[in-house]
Scaffold this motif. Sequence first.
Motif, PDB file in Angstrom:
ATOM      1  N   ARG A  48       5.747  -2.599  14.249  1.00 35.64           N
ATOM      2  CA  ARG A  48       6.679  -1.690  13.510  1.00 35.64           C
ATOM      3  C   ARG A  48       7.388  -2.216  12.512  1.00 35.64           C
ATOM      4  NH1 ARG A  48       7.929   2.631  18.133  1.00 35.64           N
ATOM      5  NH2 ARG A  48       8.724   0.377  19.283  1.00 35.64           N
ATOM      6  N   SER A  49       7.232  -3.008  12.189  1.00 34.95           N
ATOM      7  CA  SER A  49       7.747  -3.210  10.966  1.00 34.95           C
ATOM      8  C   SER A  49       7.549  -2.708   9.119  1.00 34.95           C
ATOM      9  CB  SER A  49       7.947  -4.780  10.628  1.00 34.95           C
ATOM     10  OG  SER A  49       8.353  -5.546   9.343  1.00 34.95           O
ATOM     11  N   GLY A  50       8.507  -1.708   8.992  1.00 33.75           N
ATOM     12  CA  GLY A  50       8.219  -1.154   7.594  1.00 33.75           C
ATOM     13  C   GLY A  50       7.737  -2.273   6.758  1.00 33.75           C
ATOM     14  N   ARG A  51       9.422  -3.087   6.843  1.00 38.32           N
ATOM     15  CA  ARG A  51       9.334  -3.866   5.931  1.00 38.32           C
ATOM     16  C   ARG A  51       7.654  -5.384   5.737  1.00 38.32           C
ATOM     17  NH1 ARG A  51      13.543  -8.886   5.688  1.00 38.32           N
ATOM     18  NH2 ARG A  51      12.895  -9.918   3.400  1.00 38.32           N
ATOM     19  N   ILE A  52       7.432  -5.176   6.085  1.00 37.97           N
ATOM     20  CA  ILE A  52       6.319  -6.230   6.803  1.00 37.97           C
ATOM     21  C   ILE A  52       4.784  -5.478   6.214  1.00 37.97           C
ATOM     22  CG2 ILE A  52       4.521  -7.756   8.364  1.00 37.97           C
ATOM     23  CD1 ILE A  52       6.349  -8.054   9.353  1.00 37.97           C
ATOM     24  N   VAL A  53       4.809  -4.286   6.265  1.00 30.93           N
ATOM     25  CA  VAL A  53       3.408  -3.321   6.093  1.00 30.93           C
ATOM     26  C   VAL A  53       3.687  -2.935   4.770  1.00 30.93           C
ATOM     27  CG1 VAL A  53       2.481  -1.171   6.269  1.00 30.93           C
ATOM     28  CG2 VAL A  53       3.465  -2.284   8.471  1.00 30.93           C
ATOM     29  N   GLU A  54       4.802  -2.959   4.214  1.00 35.42           N
ATOM     30  CA  GLU A  54       4.810  -2.993   2.808  1.00 35.42           C
ATOM     31  C   GLU A  54       5.296  -4.003   2.030  1.00 35.42           C
ATOM     32  OE1 GLU A  54       4.860   0.533   1.211  1.00 35.42           O
ATOM     33  OE2 GLU A  54       4.985   0.884   3.254  1.00 35.42           O
ATOM     34  N   ALA A  55       5.330  -4.980   2.429  1.00 32.69           N
ATOM     35  CA  ALA A  55       4.970  -5.971   1.745  1.00 32.69           C
ATOM     36  C   ALA A  55       3.133  -6.146   1.462  1.00 32.69           C
ATOM     37  CB  ALA A  55       5.846  -7.561   2.440  1.00 32.69           C
ATOM     38  N   ALA A  56       2.786  -5.773   2.590  1.00 33.22           N
ATOM     39  CA  ALA A  56       1.426  -6.297   2.590  1.00 33.22           C
ATOM     40  C   ALA A  56       0.483  -5.266   1.747  1.00 33.22           C
ATOM     41  CB  ALA A  56       0.482  -5.418   4.237  1.00 33.22           C
ATOM     42  N   ARG A  57       1.021  -3.698   2.122  1.00 31.64           N
ATOM     43  CA  ARG A  57       0.653  -2.840   0.374  1.00 31.64           C
ATOM     44  C   ARG A  57       0.561  -3.501  -0.711  1.00 31.64           C
ATOM     45  NH1 ARG A  57       2.598   1.305   4.193  1.00 31.64           N
ATOM     46  NH2 ARG A  57       0.448   2.903   5.481  1.00 31.64           N
ATOM     47  N   THR A  58       2.008  -4.364  -1.262  1.00 30.01           N
ATOM     48  CA  THR A  58       2.389  -4.749  -2.337  1.00 30.01           C
ATOM     49  C   THR A  58       1.430  -6.041  -2.914  1.00 30.01           C
ATOM     50  OG1 THR A  58       4.576  -4.350  -2.225  1.00 30.01           O
ATOM     51  CG2 THR A  58       4.072  -5.889  -3.895  1.00 30.01           C
ATOM     52  N   LEU A  59       1.247  -6.786  -1.646  1.00 32.44           N
ATOM     53  CA  LEU A  59      -0.402  -7.546  -2.217  1.00 32.44           C
ATOM     54  C   LEU A  59      -1.644  -7.252  -2.349  1.00 32.44           C
ATOM     55  CD1 LEU A  59      -0.178 -11.053  -1.903  1.00 32.44           C
ATOM     56  CD2 LEU A  59      -1.165 -10.482   0.960  1.00 32.44           C
ATOM     57  N   ARG A  60      -1.579  -6.562  -1.111  1.00 34.40           N
ATOM     58  CA  ARG A  60      -2.794  -6.016  -1.592  1.00 34.40           C
ATOM     59  C   ARG A  60      -3.069  -5.364  -2.886  1.00 34.40           C
ATOM     60  NH1 ARG A  60      -7.159  -4.332  -3.045  1.00 34.40           N
ATOM     61  NH2 ARG A  60      -8.872  -3.535  -2.338  1.00 34.40           N
ATOM     62  N   GLY A  61      -1.661  -4.399  -3.674  1.00 35.69           N
ATOM     63  CA  GLY A  61      -2.196  -3.912  -4.945  1.00 35.69           C
ATOM     64  C   GLY A  61      -2.330  -5.109  -6.291  1.00 35.69           C
ATOM     65  N   LYS A  62      -2.128  -6.262  -5.565  1.00 32.19           N
ATOM     66  CA  LYS A  62      -2.294  -7.388  -6.530  1.00 32.19           C
ATOM     67  C   LYS A  62      -3.334  -7.692  -7.211  1.00 32.19           C
ATOM     68  CE  LYS A  62       2.343  -9.665  -5.973  1.00 32.19           C
ATOM     69  NZ  LYS A  62       3.209 -10.987  -5.172  1.00 32.19           N
ATOM     70  N   LEU A  63      -4.206  -6.815  -6.272  1.00 32.34           N
ATOM     71  CA  LEU A  63      -5.400  -7.075  -6.687  1.00 32.34           C
ATOM     72  C   LEU A  63      -6.281  -6.143  -6.516  1.00 32.34           C
ATOM     73  CD1 LEU A  63      -7.870  -9.004  -6.662  1.00 32.34           C
ATOM     74  CD2 LEU A  63      -8.252  -8.888  -3.776  1.00 32.34           C
ATOM     75  N   SER A  64      -7.142  -5.745  -7.803  1.00 30.83           N
ATOM     76  CA  SER A  64      -7.408  -5.160  -8.569  1.00 30.83           C
ATOM     77  C   SER A  64      -8.803  -5.324  -8.813  1.00 30.83           C
ATOM     78  CB  SER A  64      -7.462  -4.504  -9.850  1.00 30.83           C
ATOM     79  OG  SER A  64      -7.801  -3.389 -10.374  1.00 30.83           O
ATOM     80  N   THR A  65     -10.382  -4.602  -8.452  1.00 30.29           N
ATOM     81  CA  THR A  65     -12.112  -5.181  -7.897  1.00 30.29           C
ATOM     82  C   THR A  65     -11.938  -4.402  -7.416  1.00 30.29           C
ATOM     83  OG1 THR A  65     -13.857  -7.075  -7.670  1.00 30.29           O
ATOM     84  CG2 THR A  65     -11.547  -6.402  -5.955  1.00 30.29           C
TER      85      THR A  65
END
Length: 415
Positions: free
Chosen positions: A379-396
Amino acid sequence: MNVDRDVRIREASRLGDFGTVIALSRKARGVTQASLGHALGLSQAAISRLERTGTRAYSTDDLRAAAAHLRIPPELVGLADRSRRPHEKDESDVDRRRFLGGAAGVAAAPLVARTPASTEPTTGQAAALRLSTTALRRLDQSTPSRDLKEPITAHVGLIQAIASASGSQADRGRLAAVGSEAASFAGWLSWDMGDLGSARVWYGSAIKAARVADHPLLAAYQIGTLASFEAHVGNVSQALAQAQQARQALEGERPEIAEAWLCSVEALAYAAGGDSKRADQALAASRRAAEAATDEPPPWPWVSAFSPEKVAATRVSCGAKLGRTDWVLIDHEKALATGHAKQRALLLLDIASGHLAAGQIDVAFTKAREALETGTQYRSGRIVEAARTLRGKLSTARPPRAVQEFDEQIRDIYL
């Protein structure tokens, strides 16, 4: 006197590796595992397991029996010495000094020679409270930060209450040092939960307490910790200024581990600001200092050595911030050899960022899914937010299957 053995015993004790303390002490006295087991009513195999327990939980009865037989000071195996009153002395005092080579080996001795003994939390209430902080830190490796928030908050409150009731200036100094360490850990937990505001408050409290303790190395460590936090979240100027403040707090006496670590913090800050050249220079300086410190036991408040592998991990993180695929992918295997599960998950997301920058979308999101599983488990908010940031780098418009699976995984996570 065997100075190297004494240092190893003291370091193992500080880390909570009491089995190693027993093993080194047993060998120093020329006692075999079999004979120690016979004396304690245990098998040779049981003694072998005890000595290989590492930093896991111990039977206090076994520790107490082994310490008594080998004449190990109880505090070196995490036990309070209840066998005599404070005013009493016996031959065990003399034996301690002979066995551990004088004040350098006794648990009450400062871990950093220049630090006043009055501020080193190694005896009395301060030592007991610090053991509790260490136990909570160990739980962080396998327990969600949210489950540790209430215990660490209560623990800090207890330290403050005891310090307020203390009539001794020296004791208040020791307790302030212990409180600084506990507050810093509370800051880490807040950061892991994604509560950046609370993290700053806790880190600020840790710095203030270190200054009250009049412990320059501890103050430098806590200021550097805040600098690392600011570098990770992208506040470049603050991070660099705080790293410089940390150097100044050391007053010219800088252990190699401090130099290696502060250079790595500066590298992260430069990378967050997009300065690849200075980040590379800082990483090179960090590596040199880390290699020089390889055989140097880390002084408190460091709880582990800052190794070349940790420099490699920093390089991966810097590469992810800079979009330098070469930095990320060259050292990624070495980097993943450091840290516990949550720290490795964050590194895995940096590695995924490198693969994404290289156009390897499937590989990137396969690794991101693995990291996200850890983030969900703890339940790490830091990891989950980092994962969301990574997803935001891909736009397709038509994401591949690996990305679709990642989206399905992250969609219903609420922390």
